[in-house]
Design a protein around this motif. Structure first.
Motif, PDB file in Angstrom:
ATOM      1  N   SER A   1       0.819  -1.212   0.000  1.00 27.55           N
ATOM      2  CA  SER A   1       0.000   0.000   0.000  1.00 27.55           C
ATOM      3  C   SER A   1       0.852   1.260   0.000  1.00 27.55           C
ATOM      4  N   ASN A   2       2.070   1.173   0.504  1.00 26.79           N
ATOM      5  CA  ASN A   2       2.945   2.345   0.509  1.00 26.79           C
ATOM      6  C   ASN A   2       3.332   2.775  -0.901  1.00 26.79           C
ATOM      7  N   VAL A   3       3.335   1.822  -1.845  1.00 27.91           N
ATOM      8  CA  VAL A   3       3.611   2.188  -3.235  1.00 27.91           C
ATOM      9  C   VAL A   3       2.498   3.096  -3.747  1.00 27.91           C
ATOM     10  N   PHE A   4       1.255   2.764  -3.425  1.00 25.34           N
ATOM     11  CA  PHE A   4       0.145   3.635  -3.805  1.00 25.34           C
ATOM     12  C   PHE A   4       0.221   4.969  -3.072  1.00 25.34           C
ATOM     13  N   ASP A   5       0.634   4.928  -1.806  1.00 28.23           N
ATOM     14  CA  ASP A   5       0.733   6.173  -1.032  1.00 28.23           C
ATOM     15  C   ASP A   5       1.750   7.130  -1.642  1.00 28.23           C
ATOM     16  N   VAL A   6       2.875   6.605  -2.123  1.00 28.51           N
ATOM     17  CA  VAL A   6       3.883   7.495  -2.682  1.00 28.51           C
ATOM     18  C   VAL A   6       3.417   8.068  -4.016  1.00 28.51           C
ATOM     19  N   ILE A   7       2.703   7.264  -4.821  1.00 33.37           N
ATOM     20  CA  ILE A   7       2.151   7.785  -6.072  1.00 33.37           C
ATOM     21  C   ILE A   7       1.119   8.860  -5.774  1.00 33.37           C
ATOM     22  N   HIS A   8       0.278   8.607  -4.771  1.00 34.28           N
ATOM     23  CA  HIS A   8      -0.726   9.604  -4.363  1.00 34.28           C
ATOM     24  C   HIS A   8      -0.053  10.875  -3.865  1.00 34.28           C
ATOM     25  N   PHE A   9       1.007  10.740  -3.074  1.00 38.39           N
ATOM     26  CA  PHE A   9       1.726  11.894  -2.542  1.00 38.39           C
ATOM     27  C   PHE A   9       2.307  12.739  -3.673  1.00 38.39           C
ATOM     28  N   LEU A  10       2.924  12.103  -4.651  1.00 37.09           N
ATOM     29  CA  LEU A  10       3.493  12.845  -5.777  1.00 37.09           C
ATOM     30  C   LEU A  10       2.406  13.552  -6.569  1.00 37.09           C
ATOM     31  N   SER A  11       1.252  12.908  -6.717  1.00 33.64           N
ATOM     32  CA  SER A  11       0.133  13.550  -7.404  1.00 33.64           C
ATOM     33  C   SER A  11      -0.364  14.753  -6.620  1.00 33.64           C
ATOM     34  N   LEU A  12      -0.448  14.618  -5.304  1.00 36.36           N
ATOM     35  CA  LEU A  12      -0.877  15.733  -4.454  1.00 36.36           C
ATOM     36  C   LEU A  12       0.116  16.892  -4.508  1.00 36.36           C
ATOM     37  N   LEU A  13       1.404  16.586  -4.601  1.00 28.54           N
ATOM     38  CA  LEU A  13       2.426  17.644  -4.678  1.00 28.54           C
ATOM     39  C   LEU A  13       2.302  18.459  -5.956  1.00 28.54           C
ATOM     40  N   ALA A  14       1.712  17.880  -6.997  1.00 30.45           N
ATOM     41  CA  ALA A  14       1.504  18.626  -8.234  1.00 30.45           C
ATOM     42  C   ALA A  14       0.289  19.537  -8.157  1.00 30.45           C
ATOM     43  N   GLU A  15      -0.483  19.419  -7.087  1.00 34.16           N
ATOM     44  CA  GLU A  15      -1.740  20.159  -6.953  1.00 34.16           C
ATOM     45  C   GLU A  15      -1.780  21.083  -5.743  1.00 34.16           C
ATOM     46  N   HIS A  16      -1.036  20.733  -4.670  1.00 30.43           N
ATOM     47  CA  HIS A  16      -1.169  21.432  -3.398  1.00 30.43           C
ATOM     48  C   HIS A  16       0.203  21.843  -2.851  1.00 30.43           C
ATOM     49  N   PRO A  17       0.227  22.769  -1.876  1.00 31.52           N
ATOM     50  CA  PRO A  17       1.477  23.064  -1.172  1.00 31.52           C
ATOM     51  C   PRO A  17       2.049  21.803  -0.535  1.00 31.52           C
ATOM     52  N   ILE A  18       3.350  21.810  -0.312  1.00 30.98           N
ATOM     53  CA  ILE A  18       4.041  20.616   0.175  1.00 30.98           C
ATOM     54  C   ILE A  18       3.444  20.108   1.487  1.00 30.98           C
ATOM     55  N   MET A  19       3.220  20.994   2.445  1.00 35.75           N
ATOM     56  CA  MET A  19       2.699  20.574   3.742  1.00 35.75           C
ATOM     57  C   MET A  19       1.267  20.054   3.627  1.00 35.75           C
ATOM     58  N   GLU A  20       0.456  20.678   2.788  1.00 39.32           N
ATOM     59  CA  GLU A  20      -0.919  20.204   2.615  1.00 39.32           C
ATOM     60  C   GLU A  20      -0.930  18.831   1.956  1.00 39.32           C
ATOM     61  N   ALA A  21      -0.050  18.616   0.988  1.00 35.11           N
ATOM     62  CA  ALA A  21       0.038  17.305   0.345  1.00 35.11           C
ATOM     63  C   ALA A  21       0.398  16.233   1.366  1.00 35.11           C
ATOM     64  N   ALA A  22       1.335  16.545   2.270  1.00 34.59           N
ATOM     65  CA  ALA A  22       1.725  15.579   3.299  1.00 34.59           C
ATOM     66  C   ALA A  22       0.558  15.249   4.214  1.00 34.59           C
ATOM     67  N   GLN A  23      -0.272  16.240   4.533  1.00 36.89           N
ATOM     68  CA  GLN A  23      -1.416  16.015   5.415  1.00 36.89           C
ATOM     69  C   GLN A  23      -2.484  15.157   4.761  1.00 36.89           C
ATOM     70  N   ARG A  24      -2.579  15.199   3.438  1.00 35.07           N
ATOM     71  CA  ARG A  24      -3.654  14.506   2.733  1.00 35.07           C
ATOM     72  C   ARG A  24      -3.362  13.026   2.477  1.00 35.07           C
ATOM     73  N   VAL A  25      -2.131  12.588   2.646  1.00 30.62           N
ATOM     74  CA  VAL A  25      -1.790  11.187   2.401  1.00 30.62           C
ATOM     75  C   VAL A  25      -2.327  10.336   3.542  1.00 30.62           C
ATOM     76  N   ARG A  26      -3.324   9.528   3.268  1.00 29.40           N
ATOM     77  CA  ARG A  26      -3.956   8.673   4.277  1.00 29.40           C
ATOM     78  C   ARG A  26      -4.279   9.488   5.524  1.00 29.40           C
ATOM     79  N   SER A  27      -4.900  10.655   5.337  1.00 28.12           N
ATOM     80  CA  SER A  27      -5.196  11.552   6.449  1.00 28.12           C
ATOM     81  C   SER A  27      -6.174  10.906   7.416  1.00 28.12           C
TER      82      SER A  27
END
Length: 484
Positions: A35-61
């Motif tokens: 599942s961490n492989v999906f989490d890292v793909i999701h995190f990279l996708s979030l980084l393309a859309e949101h500020p760095i800290m917000e992207a970190a908060q959204r990963v399996r929030s």
């Protein structure tokens, strides 16, 4: 399209490198980190859309509650890495439209993106969280001459259609030390070759890719659009059963919501003339692989402004979506997605076998393969550039894989890691995730790290009483890079 992923320092992912084709199946026991492989793909996708800290908060929030981003970094309980490193190789669209509706051609479509994020703990104020800081970001073109080796799963016609341009040796984004104070500076190099535009890295709230919104840097924007299009499907029966108001977004949501609106839009937006019966029949025929589906439609209620998906099985009448089983709804959502030519990019899905009878697993595997682009021919309206990654615990699902299989193993290795409080990397012995292809497949031919059928026999025969045969494991693919 994501063709290669390298990760180090994110959760339990240390020096992980994996090549990806159109359809990919990650399989293995619990606790390995699939599942961490999906989490890292999701995190990279979030980084393309949101500020760095917000992207970190959204990963399996956790229901939106803020958490310290250090939870994303590898730790053995006593030591923690000081940074995370990501490398992505991807194929992007040859043309891109910016946030103002302006279209532009990109310079290169085969790209390598590298990103490093460091962690800075909070100050003495315990109420404050630590933060992630940008340490390195770069984007380069991959030469056309390297495409054959990197995309060995694709036919020449596919590669020639998707790998365009050649800006070898020239960066679109680069990071270097400032001559004045030694601070990391990120330079943005326009496609037209003008003077680089520098930005300090440490104080940047977003990545450069995330801040690119205009056609003045079309290739960087294309990379952003590609990463924004990485979807994580977590289909929820409640969302899939709900009717849609007329104003609903006519596209399937990650939880499966808006199926009725999406199908209604497909049925009434055909060219040159809409043909609802044909569209409904196409999706129903896909669903018929799973159940006795006879007719499918979307009921339009003008009085209540509602769209309701309805299905007729066997000789009975039409039933609304709220009366369908979870497995039927999941299969139906994927069938609608498959029929939508406007859906492109990467689709990730965990445990697609949930709710599916073991006898119908081949139908689910076949549908997922059809969603992915066929690499034996060039992408087009009838062959959208889509990619699928699934993970599974099901031995039955694994039995139906061949070229697509990536077997997850937790192995103990000695690795050098950048550790908080230490200037030089430390050699640490730890268990890390490795994704190994089946021996003799295209990934094994590149890295020679394949797993033999005998090595996964224990997985296929557990638990006792559920023994499966290895004989079906080498079913030939239906197309280049596609496999059963």
């Amino acid at each position: 399209m994501l063709t290669r992923l390298e990760v180090s320092g994110f959760k339990n992912l240390i020096d992980l490198k994996v090549d990806l084709g159109p359809f990919n199946c990650i399989a293995g026991p619990n606790g390995t980190g699939k599942s961490n492989v999906f989490d890292v793909i999701h995190f990279l996708s979030l980084l393309a859309e949101h500020p760095i800290m917000e992207a970190a908060q959204r990963v399996r929030s956790d229901q939106g509650r803020p958490s310290d981003p250090k939870e994303l970094l590898w730790t053995d309980g006593t030591r923690r890495v000081s940074e995370m490193r990501f490398v992505v190789e991807m194929i992007v669209s040859p043309a891109v439209t910016d946030d103002f509706g302006r279209a532009e051609r990109v310079t290169s479509t085969f790209l390598r993106y590298e990103l490093r994020l460091g962690y800075e703990p909070s100050s003495a104020d315990l109420a404050r969280l630590g933060r992630l800081v940008l340490r390195h970001e770069s984007l380069h073109a991959i030469p056309h001459s390297d495409a054959e080796a990197r995309l060995s799963w694709a036919s020449p016609s596919f590669r020639d259609a998707v790998v365009l341009g050649d800006r070898a040796g020239k960066a679109f984004i680069s990071t270097e030390k400032s001559d004045d104070d030694g601070v990391d500076v990120i330079d943005v190099h326009r496609d037209a070759g003008e003077r680089p535009r520098p930005s300090p890295a440490r104080t940047a709230p977003r990545t450069i890719v995330c801040t690119t919104t205009t056609a003045s840097e079309p290739t960087i924007l294309a990379a952003r659009r590609e990463m924004q299009g990485w979807r994580m499907l977590a289909l929820e029966p409640t969302a899939m059963r709900s009717p849609d108001p007329f104003a609903a977004v006519p596209s399937i949501e990650p939880d499966g919501g808006h199926m009725a609106a999406a199908l209604y839009r497909l049925a009434h937006a055909g060219e040159p003339e809409p043909d609802p019966p044909r569209v409904y029949a196409t999706v129903a025929s896909r669903l018929a692989r799973l159940i006795d589906a006879r007719e499918l439609r979307v009921d339009r209620d003008d009085r209540r402004d509602l769209l309701t998906l309805e299905l007729r099985q066997g000789t009975g009448g039409f039933l609304p979506a709220r009366s369908l089983s979870d497995g039927t709804l999941r299969f139906l959502a994927l069938s609608i997605l498959d029929a939508d030519p406007d859906i492109e990019g990467l689709v990730c899905m965990e445990e697609p076998e949930n709710g599916i009878h073991p006898e119908r697993l081949p139908a689910m595997v076949e549908l997922l393969q059809e969603i992915a682009v066929d690499p034996s021919e060039a992408p087009g309206p009838d062959n959208p550039l889509r990619q699928v990654i699934v993970n599974t615990h099901s031995p039955g699902f694994v039995q139906l894989q061949h070229h697509a299989l990536l077997f997850a193993r937790a192995v103990k290795l000695s690795v050098e890691l950048p550790i908080e409080g230490h200037e030089a990397p430390l050699a640490i012995s730890t268990r890390v995730l490795r994704l190994r292809p089946l021996s003799g497949t295209w990934r094994d031919e590149r890295d020679h790290d394949g797993v033999g059928k005998g090595e996964i026999l224990a997985y296929l025969t557990a638990p006792p009483g559920a023994q499966l045969s290895l004989e079906e494991l080498s079913v030939e693919p239906r197309a280049v890079g596609h496999a059963n």
